[in-house]
Design an enzyme around this catalytic site. Structure first.
Site, short mmCIF file in Angstrom:
data_model
loop_
_atom_site.label_atom_id
_atom_site.label_comp_id
_atom_site.label_asym_id
_atom_site.label_seq_id
_atom_site.Cartn_x
_atom_site.Cartn_y
_atom_site.Cartn_z
N PHE A 15 0.86 -1.19 0.00
CA PHE A 15 0.00 0.00 0.00
C PHE A 15 0.89 1.23 0.00
O PHE A 15 1.90 1.26 0.71
CB PHE A 15 -0.90 -0.02 1.25
CG PHE A 15 -2.15 0.79 1.10
CD1 PHE A 15 -2.17 2.12 1.43
CD2 PHE A 15 -3.30 0.20 0.63
CE1 PHE A 15 -3.33 2.87 1.31
CE2 PHE A 15 -4.48 0.93 0.50
CZ PHE A 15 -4.49 2.28 0.83
N HIS A 29 -8.92 6.40 10.65
CA HIS A 29 -8.45 5.04 10.38
C HIS A 29 -6.93 4.98 10.33
O HIS A 29 -6.32 4.02 10.80
CB HIS A 29 -9.05 4.53 9.07
CG HIS A 29 -8.66 3.14 8.74
ND1 HIS A 29 -7.69 2.83 7.81
CD2 HIS A 29 -9.08 1.95 9.24
CE1 HIS A 29 -7.54 1.53 7.75
NE2 HIS A 29 -8.37 0.97 8.60
#
Length: 156
Positions: A25, A91
């Site tokens: 990611f 998050h």
């Protein structure tokens, strides 16, 4: 290196074995960290065959694979590389906090140094500067692994 980084010590890494786990990611930025760490390790004499690289989906997955590498028993240090960028929700805080805590836990439980090479930025510009720009954090993470591997050899 950033202005607050410690002065690098000369470390002969020719007989070290280093594990690296890197998130996919934010891959452009994580790859920049990986390139910097690899260059530092190789410049210190760590043989290419003595560096094992595992890729994981994201930063939240770093601690588990770091633990697998540490428990494997042949690594002098493990470097975990990930990038988390703040978004519209909190998050990113959960991911970065849990990954960092998990990596510390791996190091303490396995007695293998684990470098928490996590870059957490408020925006992409901060991350870019630290991963592929003027503040080469990947090189710093590589240097940290070398110094911690040397200390581990001294005491273990």
């Amino acid at each position: 290196m950033s202005n607050l980084s410690p002065t690098s010590l000369a470390v002969d890494g020719s007989d070290f074995r280093i594990g690296i786990v890197a998130a996919r990611f934010n891959d452009v930025y994580v790859s920049g960290l990986l390139d910097g760490a690899l260059k530092t390790l190789k410049d210190a004499g760590v043989a290419e065959g003595s560096i094992v690289i595992e890729r994981v989906p994201g930063s939240n997955e770093l601690p588990l694979i770091a633990r697998y590498l540490a428990e494997e028993g042949s690594f002098d240090a493990v470097i975990a590389l990930g990038v988390v960028i703040a978004g519209g929700t909190r998050h990113y805080e959960m991911v970065s906090d849990s990954a960092n805590y998990g990596l510390q836990e791996v190091a303490i439980k396995t007695k293998v140094p684990v470098v928490a090479g996590l870059i957490v930025g408020d925006n992409e510009e901060q991350v870019k500067e630290r991963c592929v720009g003027s503040i080469p954090k990947g090189a710093e993470f590589g240097q940290c692994a070398l110094e911690m591997a040397q200390l581990r050899r001294k005491y273990c």
